[in-house]
Write a protein that holds these residues in place. Structure first.
Motif, mmCIF file in Angstrom:
data_model
loop_
_atom_site.group_PDB
_atom_site.id
_atom_site.type_symbol
_atom_site.label_atom_id
_atom_site.label_comp_id
_atom_site.label_asym_id
_atom_site.label_seq_id
_atom_site.Cartn_x
_atom_site.Cartn_y
_atom_site.Cartn_z
ATOM 1 N N GLY A 252 0.820 -1.202 0.000
ATOM 2 C CA GLY A 252 0.000 0.000 0.000
ATOM 3 C C GLY A 252 0.856 1.254 0.000
ATOM 4 N N ASP B 114 -5.324 -7.851 12.843
ATOM 5 C CA ASP B 114 -5.238 -7.888 11.384
ATOM 6 C C ASP B 114 -4.749 -9.225 10.836
ATOM 7 N N SER C 202 -8.558 -8.067 5.016
ATOM 8 C CA SER C 202 -8.626 -7.825 3.571
ATOM 9 C C SER C 202 -7.716 -6.694 3.111
ATOM 10 N N ASN C 203 -7.401 -5.761 4.003
ATOM 11 C CA ASN C 203 -6.559 -4.629 3.611
ATOM 12 C C ASN C 203 -5.087 -4.832 3.958
ATOM 13 N N LYS D 107 -3.040 -1.549 3.069
ATOM 14 C CA LYS D 107 -3.551 -0.734 1.958
ATOM 15 C C LYS D 107 -4.284 0.485 2.478
#
Length: 526
Positions: A21, A244, A506-507, A526
């Motif tokens: 990211g 996360d 997901s990020n 991201k």
């Protein structure tokens, strides 16, 4: 079933690395079922601990995201004679406290790793001398030619001689004795991340090293590592966004995470082999109803245990298909693995009962068994299944399942009769498993994790030849002979290679390596 792609392709890809990211400061919160037991890089030869401390410390060599051997603190190396390796050290590198890295730190660290209290001696047991040739040059001499030495150096992390001596940490933390020192809770490495705060079994925080000598591929700046032992709590924390990354994902929760829209599960084969070991040294077996002798010294008893274990049932019900039953101490992806040898003895309760009766135990016996419940995938459940299997042949297993914080010190003291362990060869070569797990135990580090003290002098001779042989065909033949000897002896009871399952928001992107090392340098948000 998780083993759908070939292991070789998984290794070549080294798992999933998603696009990085933005370069802004980012935080990743990790929830793992267990904690590193110490920040001392020489205190425990366990992959979780080495994976965590490997973000802070570095070896002379290392592995990239494709598991290829690469230069780290050594910029180059070569053999100057059959038993001498010369390492040119990287210049301009500093420890986190600003102290320059030099040859003195390498000489000190290799002596520390080989010394009393160290758990890393299986990597150094064939080193006879480490010499400083110049400020940034060292020579390492071995007893015999040792082509694998550069690979061994990837797991022997380098510490600051100055910092260690000033902080009374010149000697490693000895997990067997429960001894702690400054290196247990503080750290001063050269790696891409610094230790910011250590709260054992609560939370450990890391921050990106702004003065790191190399490239950090990801954009993560802060990492918070929290042990979450309860499976349901760990999954809930991921799905709710409190963390996360989680490892491992409980096998029954893969579909739930993938369908959550908040996270995904990264799956792949792992190089770790899960196996059972037995005390084959004591004349009287501890923690047993048998008095005056040790039943595990009898191959018939060891084979009875082997054939009483329904490994396919464990694969199906305990591991939910996410395991590969094995007859060997290494699996596919490890150099020297031979599929032709990987044939298990049949599961046969009647044959096992007869073997026990022939050995003089027609009614079985009682034996204690030690097992962790927060180290391997479904480890406690595996041991419960093994105990249930053995009850069918009259063996009553007194199972003690506990956290790895108390489990490892106990079994490393060899205070056990029957135990479960997992092993990933750090050099990705069969010699590592043979040297650490099957070699006769000595006081230099050979057989350091051969906790039941299995010993076959003929196998030891082969292991030393394997270590020195450079002709690949001859070497492979020796490895095959060595594993056949061990299998014929029923030296250990191999179970399976477990599969990897990480849950990732997901990020967030990570690199999932087949050795299950989780490196922060590859993480991005991201």
């Amino acid at each position: 079933m998780m083993f759908k792609k070939p292991l070789i392709s998984a290794l070549a890809a080294a798992a999933l690395v998603v696009l990085a990211g933005t370069a802004q400061a980012q935080t990743v919160r990790i929830g793992n079922q267990g904690d590193a037991l110490s920040m001392d890089p020489h205190s425990l030869n366990e992959s979780l601990q080495l994976a965590v401390t490997g973000n802070i410390y570095e070896g002379l060599t290392g592995r990239d995201s494709n598991l290829k051997l690469v230069p780290l603190l050594a910029s180059a190396w070569k053999q100057t004679s059959p038993t001498v390796w010369r390492f040119d050290l990287r210049q301009g590198v500093t420890f986190h406290d600003g102290t320059p890295f030099t040859a003195d730190d390498v000489v000190f660290s290799l002596a520390r790793a080989a010394g009393e209290g160290s758990d890393m001696r299986s990597y150094t047991n064939d080193i006879t001398a480490v010499r400083k040739i110049g400020t940034h040059t060292v020579e390492i001499e071995t007893k015999t030619p040792f082509p694998l030495l550069p690979g061994n150096m990837a797991r022997v992390y380098i510490m600051s001689k100055k910092w260690s001596e000033e902080n009374q940490a010149a000697v490693p933390v000895d997990r067997r004795k429960g001894v702690e020192n400054a290196a247990s809770f503080r750290a001063n490495g050269t790696g891409p991340f610094r230790l910011r705060e250590r709260q054992p079994n609560v939370k450990t925080s890391f921050v990106r090293n702004g003065n790191y000598w190399g490239k950090i591929e990801g954009n993560v700046v802060n990492v918070e590592y929290t042990p979450i032992g309860n499976d349901s709590t760990r999954v809930a924390a991921l799905v709710s966004g409190q963390v996360d990354v989680i490892e491992p994902v409980p096998l029954q929760d893969v579909a739930r995470i993938d369908s959550s829209g908040k996270a995904k599960v990264l799956q792949g084969p792992e190089l770790r082999t899960i196996f059972l070991g037995m005390d084959q040294k004591r004349d009287e077996l501890q923690f047993s109803s048998v008095k005056g002798k040790n039943p595990f010294k009898d191959k018939r008893v060891r084979q009875a245990f082997y054939q009483a274990i329904d490994i396919n049932g464990i694969q199906r019900t305990v591991m939910r298909g996410a395991a590969r039953p094995t007859a060997l101490m290494v699996g596919p992806g490890i150099n020297g693995y031979d599929a032709a040898l990987d044939k298990r003895l049949p599961y046969d309760v009647d044959a096992a009962k007869k073997l026990l009766a022939d050995a003089g135990y027609p009614n079985g016996f009682e034996v204690g068994m030690n097992c962790p419940n927060d180290r391997y995938v479904n480890d406690g459940n595996i041991c419960q299944a093994v105990a249930a299997n053995l009850s069918r042949i009259g063996v009553k297993v007194n199972l003690q399942v506990e956290t790895k914080g108390t489990y490892f010190p106990k079994i490393l003291r060899r205070d056990t009769s029957f135990y479960l362990l997992g092993w990933t060869p750090s050099t990705y070569d069969s010699h590592d498993a043979l040297n650490s797990l099957t070699r006769c135990v000595d006081d230099k580090g050979a057989g350091q994790f051969n906790l039941g003290a299995y010993c076959n002098p003929k196998l030891d001779e082969l292991i030393l030849k394997i270590q020195a042989e450079t002709d690949q065909a001859k070497r492979d033949g020796m490895i095959k002979e060595a594993f056949k000897l061990h299998s014929d002896d029923i030296g250990h009871l191999p179970l399976h290679q477990q599969a990897l399952a990480w849950g990732v928001a997901s990020n967030v992107s990570v690199a999932q390596l087949a050795d299950n090392y989780m490196f922060f340098r590859y993480m991005s948000v991201k």
